[in-house]
Write a protein that holds these residues in place. Structure first.
Motif, PDB file in Angstrom:
ATOM      1  N   LEU A 146      -2.147   0.370   1.693  1.00 44.20           N
ATOM      2  CA  LEU A 146      -1.304   0.461   2.883  1.00 44.20           C
ATOM      3  C   LEU A 146       0.009  -0.290   2.680  1.00 44.20           C
ATOM      4  O   LEU A 146       1.083   0.209   3.039  1.00 44.20           O
ATOM      5  CB  LEU A 146      -2.049  -0.109   4.093  1.00 44.20           C
ATOM      6  CG  LEU A 146      -3.209   0.730   4.636  1.00 44.20           C
ATOM      7  CD1 LEU A 146      -4.008  -0.068   5.650  1.00 44.20           C
ATOM      8  CD2 LEU A 146      -2.711   2.027   5.256  1.00 44.20           C
ATOM      9  N   ARG A 147      -0.083  -1.488   2.103  1.00 44.28           N
ATOM     10  CA  ARG A 147       1.116  -2.286   1.887  1.00 44.28           C
ATOM     11  C   ARG A 147       2.050  -1.620   0.882  1.00 44.28           C
ATOM     12  O   ARG A 147       3.269  -1.594   1.055  1.00 44.28           O
ATOM     13  CB  ARG A 147       0.718  -3.682   1.401  1.00 44.28           C
ATOM     14  CG  ARG A 147       1.896  -4.599   1.099  1.00 44.28           C
ATOM     15  CD  ARG A 147       2.674  -4.904   2.361  1.00 44.28           C
ATOM     16  NE  ARG A 147       3.900  -5.626   2.077  1.00 44.28           N
ATOM     17  CZ  ARG A 147       4.858  -5.841   2.954  1.00 44.28           C
ATOM     18  NH1 ARG A 147       4.747  -5.396   4.194  1.00 44.28           N
ATOM     19  NH2 ARG A 147       5.941  -6.503   2.625  1.00 44.28           N
ATOM     20  N   GLY A 148       1.468  -1.073  -0.196  1.00 48.59           N
ATOM     21  CA  GLY A 148       2.285  -0.397  -1.196  1.00 48.59           C
ATOM     22  C   GLY A 148       3.018   0.805  -0.619  1.00 48.59           C
ATOM     23  O   GLY A 148       4.216   1.002  -0.872  1.00 48.59           O
ATOM     24  N   ALA A 149       2.313   1.601   0.186  1.00 47.16           N
ATOM     25  CA  ALA A 149       2.944   2.773   0.791  1.00 47.16           C
ATOM     26  C   ALA A 149       4.029   2.366   1.778  1.00 47.16           C
ATOM     27  O   ALA A 149       5.107   2.974   1.829  1.00 47.16           O
ATOM     28  CB  ALA A 149       1.884   3.622   1.495  1.00 47.16           C
ATOM     29  N   GLN A 150       3.752   1.319   2.556  1.00 47.44           N
ATOM     30  CA  GLN A 150       4.748   0.861   3.529  1.00 47.44           C
ATOM     31  C   GLN A 150       6.011   0.389   2.821  1.00 47.44           C
ATOM     32  O   GLN A 150       7.135   0.709   3.245  1.00 47.44           O
ATOM     33  CB  GLN A 150       4.169  -0.272   4.369  1.00 47.44           C
ATOM     34  CG  GLN A 150       5.120  -0.776   5.443  1.00 47.44           C
ATOM     35  CD  GLN A 150       4.559  -1.969   6.199  1.00 47.44           C
ATOM     36  OE1 GLN A 150       3.815  -2.771   5.650  1.00 47.44           O
ATOM     37  NE2 GLN A 150       4.908  -2.081   7.466  1.00 47.44           N
ATOM     38  N   THR A 151       5.855  -0.373   1.748  1.00 49.90           N
ATOM     39  CA  THR A 151       7.018  -0.861   1.007  1.00 49.90           C
ATOM     40  C   THR A 151       7.805   0.291   0.402  1.00 49.90           C
ATOM     41  O   THR A 151       9.036   0.327   0.460  1.00 49.90           O
ATOM     42  CB  THR A 151       6.577  -1.833  -0.106  1.00 49.90           C
ATOM     43  OG1 THR A 151       5.872  -2.934   0.477  1.00 49.90           O
ATOM     44  CG2 THR A 151       7.777  -2.365  -0.880  1.00 49.90           C
TER      45      THR A 151
END
Length: 431
Positions: A146-151
């Motif tokens: 989730l964090r990777g996609a958000q970034t």
């Protein structure tokens, strides 16, 4: 944090897709909204009002919003919030088409978008442990993705897309973000229903909000996890306030180079998010959090002393990697140890503390740069981060983390009913 290796459930794929699409739209609006404001005024204070309006809901309603999420069906809260934000964006889009945009309208839209984000983000944070049955290893893997996609979406793809879409018309980026919210809402509606938290003794909303906040301050591990982003935001905002000036004057970086500098930080963030789970398995979550905090402080120290743009870019990339790993490990641990009935309030309390600290950091950076020189805020930020590392190291040590996980497992017992079990389907409605 250890667990047997299992696949993430299919429902997580839909949640990931929904948040990825929504993050892309957020990135578009993040770039387009200040540019739209710039077409209306050159007054720095007016521009600051639009920029600050989106953060106000967290400062004003953070803990109360968490208390409401703990009363409501979390899946329904998410799709209603996204649908409301899609409808909201139609208002400035129409105003732009009619040449009726204004600074008060943009500030109001930014505020209401922030309010919708408060409810969506808090509900999503509380829903994820239910979806993954509070499995610590699965939570780390899920938060990493989730964090990777958000970034990637909000940091890399969204802002340039927002600038490009604005060239096609002032309403285009707003309508694009509205479509992203609608797609997200449709995907969230297909997620499996989560069991409602066990109802508490009926109490006022304010009393329940206070109970959630006090739960954070009484628990050493949760308090350590909350102090990290709070102190971190003071430090990082002190740096961000003067970063453009620091890049331009001592380092001689032009506007294009400054964009590359920020890209270096975002690239490090992606790398850190991807490595977070492996780091947690190798060192333990507590030790990993201490290491990432130390890395952030040392990286800012390196930035303060940077003699050229290349060292500055490397320092920001390393700092971004530490931040990326932290933002996977810390929420995953919080989601694994907090009771479901308190998850919304605990998450929103931690987020509110971080948001309240940001203006203090911006003021500190500006004052130090004015009173001393442009590098002083960076040295001060590094000192704060390293001091925070020393203070929180014992609070989130491996020993305390493992004890908290064991206590959470005992409290759960064997009640690990999967999300979507028909016997646990939530009743319709938010309340």
């Amino acid at each position: 944090m250890t667990s047997d290796i299992r696949k993430l459930p299919t429902g997580f794929g839909r949640l990931w897709t929904a948040q990825t699409v929504s993050s892309l739209g957020d990135g578009v609006t993040h770039a387009a909204l200040p540019l739209l404001a710039l077409t209306l005024t050159r007054d720095p204070m007016a521009l600051a009002v639009v920029a600050a309006a989106g953060t106000l809901p967290w400062l004003l309603f953070g803990v109360l919003g968490g208390a409401l999420v703990d009363r409501w069906d979390r899946r329904r809260t998410m799709w209603v919030a996204d649908t409301a934000r899609a409808v909201l964006l139609a208002i400035p889009a129409v105003a732009a088409a009619l040449d009726a945009l204004s600074i008060p309208l943009l500030a109001a839209v930014a505020f209401l978008l922030g309010l919708g984000g408060l409810f969506f983000d808090t509900a999503a944070t509380a829903y994820l442990p239910d979806l993954l049955r509070r499995d610590p290893a699965l939570l780390e893997r899920a938060n990493s993705r989730l964090r990777g996609a958000q970034t990637a979406m909000s940091g890399f793809a969204g802002p340039p897309a927002g600038s490009a879409l604005l060239a096609l018309g002032r309403a285009v980026p707003l309508l694009t973000d509205a479509v992203s919210f609608l797609l997200s809402a449709l995907l969230v509606r297909t997620l499996p229903a989560a069991p409602r938290p066990v109802p508490e003794v009926r109490a006022s909303l304010l009393r329940q909000a206070r109970a959630g906040a006090s739960y954070v301050f009484r628990d050493r591990v949760l308090l350590g996890l909350a102090l990290r982003p709070a102190v971190g935001n003071v430090s990082f905002l002190a740096v961000e306030t003067v970063l453009a000036l620091f890049a331009h004057d001592p380092l001689g970086i032009d506007t294009y180079g400054f964009g590359l500098l920020l890209t270096a930080e975002a690239t490090g963030g992606l790398l850190g998010a991807g490595l977070a789970s492996a780091l947690g398995r190798r060192l333990g979550t507590g030790t990993s959090l201490t290491c990432t905090a130390a890395v952030e402080g040392l990286a800012i120290l390196g930035l303060a002393a940077a003699p050229n743009p290349y060292v500055a870019g490397l320092a920001l990339a390393v700092c971004g990697a530490g931040m990326g790993a932290t933002m996977v490990l810390a929420p995953s641990l919080r989601q694994a140890i907090v009771p479901a009935r308190l998850m919304g309030r605990v998450a929103s309390t931690s987020r509110m503390l971080a948001m309240c600290a940001a203006p203090l950091g911006a003021f500190l950076g500006g004052w130090l740069a004015t009173a001393y020189d442009i590098r002083t805020p960076l040295y001060a930020a590094a000192a704060l981060l390293l001091a925070m590392t020393a203070v929180t190291a014992s609070m989130t040590s491996n020993r305390r983390v493992e004890a908290a996980l064991r206590a959470a497992a005992r409290a759960d017992g064997q009640d690990r009913t999967p999300v979507g079990n028909p016997a646990q389907e939530s009743a319709p409605g938010l309340v």
